[in-house]
Design an enzyme around this catalytic site. Sequence first.
Site, PDB file in Angstrom:
ATOM      1  N   HIS A  76       0.834  -1.197   0.000  1.00 45.34           N
ATOM      2  CA  HIS A  76       0.000   0.000   0.000  1.00 45.34           C
ATOM      3  C   HIS A  76       0.869   1.246   0.000  1.00 45.34           C
ATOM      4  O   HIS A  76       1.832   1.349   0.760  1.00 45.34           O
ATOM      5  CB  HIS A  76      -0.898   0.000   1.250  1.00 45.34           C
ATOM      6  N   SER A  77       0.579   2.194  -0.893  1.00 43.93           N
ATOM      7  CA  SER A  77       1.239   3.493  -0.916  1.00 43.93           C
ATOM      8  C   SER A  77       2.761   3.328  -1.043  1.00 43.93           C
ATOM      9  O   SER A  77       3.226   2.713  -2.010  1.00 43.93           O
ATOM     10  CB  SER A  77       0.839   4.264   0.355  1.00 43.93           C
ATOM     11  N   TYR A  78       3.545   3.840  -0.089  1.00 43.59           N
ATOM     12  CA  TYR A  78       4.999   3.635  -0.099  1.00 43.59           C
ATOM     13  C   TYR A  78       5.352   2.154  -0.148  1.00 43.59           C
ATOM     14  O   TYR A  78       6.410   1.768  -0.685  1.00 43.59           O
ATOM     15  CB  TYR A  78       5.593   4.287   1.159  1.00 43.59           C
ATOM     16  N   GLY A  80       4.421   0.057  -2.095  1.00 44.55           N
ATOM     17  CA  GLY A  80       4.664  -0.345  -3.479  1.00 44.55           C
ATOM     18  C   GLY A  80       6.143  -0.328  -3.823  1.00 44.55           C
ATOM     19  O   GLY A  80       6.628  -1.168  -4.595  1.00 44.55           O
TER      20      GLY A  80
END
Length: 249
Positions: A76-78, A80
Site C-alpha cells: 500500500h502506498s509507499y 509499493g
Amino acid sequence: MATFVLVHGGGHGGWCYQPLVGVLREAGHEVYAPTLTGLGERSHLLGPHVDLGLHIEDIAAVLRYEDLRDVVLVGHSYGGMVITGAADRAAERVGKLVYLDAATPAGGQSLVDIAGPIMNEARKHGKVVDGIELVLLPSPGAGAFYGPADPDVVAWMDERLTAHPWPCFEQPLELTDEDALRAIPQYHVVCTSTLATRDPELVAGARKAGRLWDIDTGHDLMITEPRAVADALLEIAAAQVPGWTVCSK
C-alpha cells in the site's frame, strides 16, 4: 488456500491491515502483515540506518525465514516501493504482486521521483530528531488525512501512526534482476479518485489485461473498505490466466 503478505505504507504499521486480515483469514487464507523497521510497534528501532533498502530486506527476510512460496505480495502506498524491491530480491517466492493504491516504481526511481509534489509538501512539515529527518508526523486528527471520516476510526489511527524517516522516500530503488521481477504478474487495486493521477499507459494496460480494480474510497482503502479490497485480493489469488474481467467496486 492463498498466502498473502501485506506491506503497509508511510507512517503506518502492520496494524493498519487488521480489518482486512480478519476478512482474509475468515475465508481460510494465510496472512502476514509485518511492520517495517522504525515504524509502528517497531518504532523503537528507528535510527539513521532506516531507509528503503532496509525495508526491502525486512520483507525479503519474512519471505525467506517463513519459507513462503507463491505469495500474493501486496503493498500500500509507499509499500509499493518495498514490494517491488522485495520481489526483485526473492522473485522465486512471489506468485503475484498487488499495488494497493501504491507507487509502481521502475528501477532507479524514488518515491520523490514518483510523487514529488506530495512528498515535498510533507517534508515542509517534518522535523529533525536526534539527527534523523522525520516526516508524516503524528498529530491529532492526522488519521483523517488518509481518508477515513469516522471519528472512532480516526482516533484509532491517531493512536498508532508514527513518524517516517525521510531517507526512505528519497532513496532510489535498486533492482538486481529486472527480468525475473517483470515476469511476476502485477495487479492494481486503486482508489477511483487517484486514477487520473496515474500513468495512463499503465492504467490502460492493466485495465485491458483485467488486472485493475478501482474502489471509491479514501487512500487507506484497507481500513475504509476491507471487504471490497478482500474481494479483489481473493479474485487475484484465484486468477490462473491473464485477460479475465475487470471488477470495479
